[in-house]
Design a protein around this motif. Sequence first.
Motif, PDB file in Angstrom:
ATOM      1  N   GLU A 119       0.783  -0.665   0.223  1.00 16.91           N
ATOM      2  CA  GLU A 119       0.069   0.095  -0.007  1.00 16.91           C
ATOM      3  C   GLU A 119       1.110   1.285   0.451  1.00 16.91           C
ATOM      4  OE1 GLU A 119      -2.865  -0.017   3.353  1.00 16.91           O
ATOM      5  OE2 GLU A 119      -3.443  -1.746   2.979  1.00 16.91           O
ATOM      6  N   VAL A 120       0.323   1.624  -0.470  1.00 17.48           N
ATOM      7  CA  VAL A 120       1.417   3.220  -0.583  1.00 17.48           C
ATOM      8  C   VAL A 120       0.134   4.834   0.264  1.00 17.48           C
ATOM      9  CG1 VAL A 120       2.064   5.336  -2.448  1.00 17.48           C
ATOM     10  CG2 VAL A 120       2.557   2.868  -2.686  1.00 17.48           C
ATOM     11  N   GLU A 121       0.581   5.066   0.906  1.00 18.54           N
ATOM     12  CA  GLU A 121      -0.525   6.646   1.751  1.00 18.54           C
ATOM     13  C   GLU A 121       0.359   7.721   0.971  1.00 18.54           C
ATOM     14  OE1 GLU A 121      -2.515   6.994   3.925  1.00 18.54           O
ATOM     15  OE2 GLU A 121      -3.203   4.447   4.264  1.00 18.54           O
ATOM     16  N   LEU A 122      -0.567   8.016  -0.056  1.00 25.66           N
ATOM     17  CA  LEU A 122      -0.493   9.239  -0.578  1.00 25.66           C
ATOM     18  C   LEU A 122      -1.134  10.781  -0.025  1.00 25.66           C
ATOM     19  CD1 LEU A 122      -1.676   8.975  -4.364  1.00 25.66           C
ATOM     20  CD2 LEU A 122       1.077   9.087  -3.418  1.00 25.66           C
ATOM     21  N   THR A 123      -0.281  11.374   0.362  1.00 22.48           N
ATOM     22  CA  THR A 123      -0.776  12.697   1.233  1.00 22.48           C
ATOM     23  C   THR A 123      -1.107  14.206   0.737  1.00 22.48           C
ATOM     24  OG1 THR A 123       1.762  13.925   1.490  1.00 22.48           O
ATOM     25  CG2 THR A 123       0.994  12.363   3.487  1.00 22.48           C
ATOM     26  N   GLN A 124      -1.003  13.568  -0.494  1.00 19.75           N
ATOM     27  CA  GLN A 124      -1.475  14.822  -1.981  1.00 19.75           C
ATOM     28  C   GLN A 124      -1.026  14.229  -3.036  1.00 19.75           C
ATOM     29  OE1 GLN A 124       1.013  18.007  -1.852  1.00 19.75           O
ATOM     30  NE2 GLN A 124       3.108  16.917  -3.261  1.00 19.75           N
ATOM     31  N   GLY A 125      -2.245  14.712  -3.929  1.00 21.26           N
ATOM     32  CA  GLY A 125      -2.031  13.421  -5.683  1.00 21.26           C
ATOM     33  C   GLY A 125      -3.227  13.363  -6.019  1.00 21.26           C
ATOM     34  N   VAL A 126      -4.122  13.503  -5.950  1.00 19.91           N
ATOM     35  CA  VAL A 126      -5.357  13.229  -6.395  1.00 19.91           C
ATOM     36  C   VAL A 126      -6.199  14.454  -6.961  1.00 19.91           C
ATOM     37  CG1 VAL A 126      -8.016  11.989  -6.376  1.00 19.91           C
ATOM     38  CG2 VAL A 126      -5.480  11.742  -4.506  1.00 19.91           C
ATOM     39  N   ILE A 127      -6.115  14.529  -8.522  1.00 20.04           N
ATOM     40  CA  ILE A 127      -6.739  15.966  -9.156  1.00 20.04           C
ATOM     41  C   ILE A 127      -7.642  15.619  -9.729  1.00 20.04           C
ATOM     42  CG2 ILE A 127      -4.298  16.953  -8.711  1.00 20.04           C
ATOM     43  CD1 ILE A 127      -4.193  16.605 -11.409  1.00 20.04           C
ATOM     44  N   VAL A 128      -8.618  16.579 -10.259  1.00 28.13           N
ATOM     45  CA  VAL A 128      -9.450  16.711 -11.327  1.00 28.13           C
ATOM     46  C   VAL A 128      -9.317  17.852 -12.106  1.00 28.13           C
ATOM     47  CG1 VAL A 128     -11.723  17.087 -12.170  1.00 28.13           C
ATOM     48  CG2 VAL A 128     -11.985  16.268  -9.707  1.00 28.13           C
ATOM     49  N   ALA A 129      -8.767  16.459 -13.482  1.00 28.52           N
ATOM     50  CA  ALA A 129      -7.752  16.926 -14.037  1.00 28.52           C
ATOM     51  C   ALA A 129      -8.648  18.204 -14.946  1.00 28.52           C
ATOM     52  CB  ALA A 129      -6.850  16.321 -15.522  1.00 28.52           C
ATOM     53  N   LYS A 130      -7.925  19.113 -15.750  1.00 31.17           N
ATOM     54  CA  LYS A 130      -8.356  20.502 -16.030  1.00 31.17           C
ATOM     55  C   LYS A 130      -8.042  20.224 -17.387  1.00 31.17           C
ATOM     56  CE  LYS A 130      -7.591  25.449 -15.780  1.00 31.17           C
ATOM     57  NZ  LYS A 130      -9.088  25.579 -15.014  1.00 31.17           N
ATOM     58  N   ARG A 131      -9.615  19.793 -18.189  1.00 31.37           N
ATOM     59  CA  ARG A 131      -9.754  20.181 -19.307  1.00 31.37           C
ATOM     60  C   ARG A 131      -8.516  20.635 -20.125  1.00 31.37           C
ATOM     61  NH1 ARG A 131     -14.995  23.545 -19.060  1.00 31.37           N
ATOM     62  NH2 ARG A 131     -16.115  21.707 -18.023  1.00 31.37           N
ATOM     63  N   HIS A 132      -8.086  20.005 -20.899  1.00 31.21           N
ATOM     64  CA  HIS A 132      -7.052  20.336 -21.901  1.00 31.21           C
ATOM     65  C   HIS A 132      -7.064  20.065 -23.648  1.00 31.21           C
ATOM     66  CE1 HIS A 132      -5.988  17.197 -20.255  1.00 31.21           C
ATOM     67  NE2 HIS A 132      -5.300  16.589 -21.131  1.00 31.21           N
ATOM     68  N   ILE A 133      -5.841  20.966 -24.055  1.00 34.04           N
ATOM     69  CA  ILE A 133      -5.980  20.122 -25.490  1.00 34.04           C
ATOM     70  C   ILE A 133      -4.318  19.988 -26.022  1.00 34.04           C
ATOM     71  CG2 ILE A 133      -6.412  20.963 -27.788  1.00 34.04           C
ATOM     72  CD1 ILE A 133      -8.253  22.972 -27.315  1.00 34.04           C
ATOM     73  N   HIS A 134      -3.777  18.701 -26.537  1.00 34.79           N
ATOM     74  CA  HIS A 134      -2.645  18.656 -26.813  1.00 34.79           C
ATOM     75  C   HIS A 134      -2.515  18.967 -27.719  1.00 34.79           C
ATOM     76  CE1 HIS A 134      -1.113  16.077 -23.309  1.00 34.79           C
ATOM     77  NE2 HIS A 134      -2.802  15.851 -23.086  1.00 34.79           N
ATOM     78  N   LEU A 135      -1.038  20.196 -28.374  1.00 36.35           N
ATOM     79  CA  LEU A 135      -0.861  20.432 -29.168  1.00 36.35           C
ATOM     80  C   LEU A 135       0.358  20.285 -29.992  1.00 36.35           C
ATOM     81  CD1 LEU A 135      -3.660  23.694 -29.054  1.00 36.35           C
ATOM     82  CD2 LEU A 135      -3.921  21.546 -30.668  1.00 36.35           C
ATOM     83  N   THR A 136       1.095  20.169 -31.110  1.00 31.92           N
ATOM     84  CA  THR A 136       2.390  20.345 -31.203  1.00 31.92           C
ATOM     85  C   THR A 136       2.151  21.705 -31.541  1.00 31.92           C
ATOM     86  OG1 THR A 136       1.928  20.003 -33.734  1.00 31.92           O
ATOM     87  CG2 THR A 136       2.551  17.961 -32.356  1.00 31.92           C
ATOM     88  N   PRO A 137       3.556  22.516 -31.678  1.00 34.78           N
ATOM     89  CA  PRO A 137       4.089  24.070 -32.233  1.00 34.78           C
ATOM     90  C   PRO A 137       3.049  24.424 -33.273  1.00 34.78           C
ATOM     91  CG  PRO A 137       5.788  23.084 -31.388  1.00 34.78           C
ATOM     92  CD  PRO A 137       4.966  21.854 -31.727  1.00 34.78           C
ATOM     93  N   GLU A 138       3.362  23.492 -34.403  1.00 34.36           N
ATOM     94  CA  GLU A 138       2.267  23.370 -35.327  1.00 34.36           C
ATOM     95  C   GLU A 138       0.391  23.131 -35.627  1.00 34.36           C
ATOM     96  OE1 GLU A 138       6.075  22.317 -36.156  1.00 34.36           O
ATOM     97  OE2 GLU A 138       4.886  21.110 -35.014  1.00 34.36           O
ATOM     98  N   ASP A 139       0.456  22.911 -34.724  1.00 33.41           N
ATOM     99  CA  ASP A 139      -0.842  22.596 -34.406  1.00 33.41           C
ATOM    100  C   ASP A 139      -1.349  24.131 -33.964  1.00 33.41           C
ATOM    101  OD1 ASP A 139      -1.646  19.935 -35.594  1.00 33.41           O
ATOM    102  OD2 ASP A 139      -1.110  19.535 -33.355  1.00 33.41           O
ATOM    103  N   ALA A 140      -0.415  24.120 -32.769  1.00 35.58           N
ATOM    104  CA  ALA A 140      -0.988  25.645 -32.321  1.00 35.58           C
ATOM    105  C   ALA A 140      -0.773  26.642 -33.096  1.00 35.58           C
ATOM    106  CB  ALA A 140      -0.121  25.815 -30.908  1.00 35.58           C
TER     107      ALA A 140
END
Length: 192
Positions: A109-130
Amino acid sequence: MSKKFIIETSARHLHVTQEDLETLFGKGATLTHKKDLSQPGQFACEERVTVVGPKKELAGVSILGPVRPETQVELSATDARSIGIAAPIRESGDVAGSGACKLVGPCGEVELTQGVIVAKRHIHLTPEDAEELGVVDKEVVWVKCDTDGRKAILGDVVCRVSKNYARAMHIDTDESNAIGAGRELEGEIIKL
């Protein structure tokens, strides 16, 4: 070239350090590749763990590889509330002061004192896409989603730009269900 991009639903998952992987699955453990994900070098693993909160637990949560410098659990807001964790909405990697939980694997078992998030919506882009879409790294935009019967405009979408990315937007299961997203959903940045 189209100015649209695929919108993918990112279900609950976690990223682990090598140390935590070995605590959970045994000394010398490695991640077992199950399938490639849309982002280059990222993959779903055969290994699964139980995420334990103060109220209850979520069994069979997937690990995504490769290993990372910090263990991070990404849940939907519904998941987090259901197990009693106060998980802030954050970008991946921003875990300081975030939710706590216990991870349970077959060997430990691993006790995490932090590390749980709701991921912010995001777009992955290459520099060319951006450049093509007229955005820069860390810019926050609005995205139009043309779903059947639940069209929506999602705000607070972070553009994440790197030569190591592939063009795709990620939302969690709560967001996906709210807009009736299917497998072939595309989004488009709009200016309000």
